[in-house]
Design a protein around this motif. Sequence first.
Motif, PDB file in Angstrom:
ATOM      1  N   SER A  49      -7.767   6.500   0.184  1.00 35.71           N
ATOM      2  CA  SER A  49      -8.047   6.263  -1.233  1.00 35.71           C
ATOM      3  C   SER A  49      -6.958   5.405  -1.863  1.00 35.71           C
ATOM      4  O   SER A  49      -5.821   5.346  -1.378  1.00 35.71           O
ATOM      5  N   GLU A  50      -7.326   4.766  -2.967  1.00 37.53           N
ATOM      6  CA  GLU A  50      -6.330   3.990  -3.708  1.00 37.53           C
ATOM      7  C   GLU A  50      -5.224   4.904  -4.226  1.00 37.53           C
ATOM      8  O   GLU A  50      -4.055   4.511  -4.262  1.00 37.53           O
ATOM      9  N   GLU A  51      -5.570   6.127  -4.584  1.00 40.02           N
ATOM     10  CA  GLU A  51      -4.573   7.077  -5.081  1.00 40.02           C
ATOM     11  C   GLU A  51      -3.524   7.384  -4.014  1.00 40.02           C
ATOM     12  O   GLU A  51      -2.321   7.396  -4.297  1.00 40.02           O
TER      13      GLU A  51
ATOM     14  N   TYR B 212      -2.804   5.523  -1.421  1.00 35.78           N
ATOM     15  CA  TYR B 212      -2.059   4.278  -1.207  1.00 35.78           C
ATOM     16  C   TYR B 212      -0.932   4.139  -2.228  1.00 35.78           C
ATOM     17  O   TYR B 212       0.212   3.804  -1.880  1.00 35.78           O
ATOM     18  N   LEU B 213      -1.241   4.412  -3.490  1.00 41.65           N
ATOM     19  CA  LEU B 213      -0.208   4.321  -4.525  1.00 41.65           C
ATOM     20  C   LEU B 213       0.877   5.363  -4.313  1.00 41.65           C
ATOM     21  O   LEU B 213       2.055   5.112  -4.591  1.00 41.65           O
TER      22      LEU B 213
ATOM     23  N   LEU C 277      -3.784  -2.247  -0.371  1.00 42.99           N
ATOM     24  CA  LEU C 277      -4.817  -2.306  -1.404  1.00 42.99           C
ATOM     25  C   LEU C 277      -5.836  -3.425  -1.191  1.00 42.99           C
ATOM     26  O   LEU C 277      -7.038  -3.211  -1.432  1.00 42.99           O
TER      27      LEU C 277
ATOM     28  N   ILE D 277      -8.326  -1.920   1.125  1.00 44.15           N
ATOM     29  CA  ILE D 277      -9.037  -0.809   0.486  1.00 44.15           C
ATOM     30  C   ILE D 277     -10.125  -1.336  -0.452  1.00 44.15           C
ATOM     31  O   ILE D 277     -11.266  -0.868  -0.436  1.00 44.15           O
ATOM     32  N   LEU D 278      -9.774  -2.322  -1.279  1.00 43.22           N
ATOM     33  CA  LEU D 278     -10.732  -2.867  -2.238  1.00 43.22           C
ATOM     34  C   LEU D 278     -11.848  -3.640  -1.539  1.00 43.22           C
ATOM     35  O   LEU D 278     -13.033  -3.501  -1.884  1.00 43.22           O
TER      36      LEU D 278
ATOM     37  N   THR E 259      -5.602  -6.965  -6.704  1.00 40.83           N
ATOM     38  CA  THR E 259      -4.318  -6.379  -6.299  1.00 40.83           C
ATOM     39  C   THR E 259      -3.191  -6.966  -7.138  1.00 40.83           C
ATOM     40  O   THR E 259      -2.302  -6.245  -7.618  1.00 40.83           O
TER      41      THR E 259
ATOM     42  N   ARG F  46      -3.220  -5.604 -10.648  1.00 38.66           N
ATOM     43  CA  ARG F  46      -2.563  -4.297 -10.717  1.00 38.66           C
ATOM     44  C   ARG F  46      -1.051  -4.463 -10.701  1.00 38.66           C
ATOM     45  O   ARG F  46      -0.329  -3.732 -11.381  1.00 38.66           O
TER      46      ARG F  46
END
Length: 337
Positions: free
Chosen positions: A172-174, A176-177, A251, A254-255, A298, A301
């Motif tokens: 998930s992006e979460e 990853y962050l 990211l 992921i995207l 990306t 962000r």
Amino acid sequence: MTATVHRLGSRPPASLDPMIAITADDMNCVNAVILDRMQSDIPLIPKLAGHLIAGGGKRMRPMLTLASAALIGYTGTRHHRLAAAVEFIHTATLLHDDVVDGSDLRRGKRTANIIWGNPASVLVGDFLFSRSFELMVEDGSLKVLKILSNASAVIAEGEVNQLTAIRRLDLSEERYLDIIGAKTAALFAAACRIAAVVAERSEAEEQALDAYGRNLGIAFQLVDDAIDYVSDSDTMGKDAGDDFREGKMTLPVILAYARGDEAARAFWMDAIRDGKSDDAALAEAIRRMRETHAIEDTLARARHYGQLAIDAIGIFGAGAAKDAMVEAVEFAVARAY
């Protein structure tokens, strides 16, 4: 006092030169500490450490400690040794990372593990970690020790988290962050925050510098992850597409995977999950990223986190140090353009 609002991207082409200028004298002192503390009776240790430390890096993390000290008007010298400790932590993690990743290039030069082998790189990384902790203890502040030792632990956790996420297309992006917040942003945050601690400033100022460093670190890593797909080895100082070949779930991947159709998802499964990542696959990955605006988003962000970094130091008064720290954010984001 009314805070000055600065919008990211409202200045001419950015540079680290202002930060280099305001920290130059202090950085000479930091470099003297680094040179002294990387010495050993075992000749391979300073030789291998010096290969990376003198290898053309910007020294951005220790510079952030020095710039943060200048921002709050600190006039002592404790930050010199602590900035050196920050650089040793960073260098140690790079030595270990290159072993884990099997990297061939770092800052445009052959990596230490390629020249001297994995065991030597790991052990010299351990030596530098130990030196960093010596410097922290010598400072005498338990709070500084807690901040930097915690950052070291969080970095290691972030690297392990990233390792367990390799080739995981369901990342998930979460998460990853969380990974980049740990492996990159934690040291940026600690490097800035310790300046407020040694200067005995308020908790609010500590937290402001922490937020500046943390958001700058996230923006910095987002840009790094984007330019792995849009730059080249001469610009980056490492092989283009390294993340792709290693199956790292950054990211842009992921995207692009989340936004792709059935055919696109099949491609990503072959390339990332199954490791079919030759040059033709890299070119196709870049095409699909552009098609889904994954790289563009990306970088958007990254600009968002860069603005958060700038906003965080809005509580401090105007001056050369603040201008330099704002421009450092501009520079970190502008590297992709």
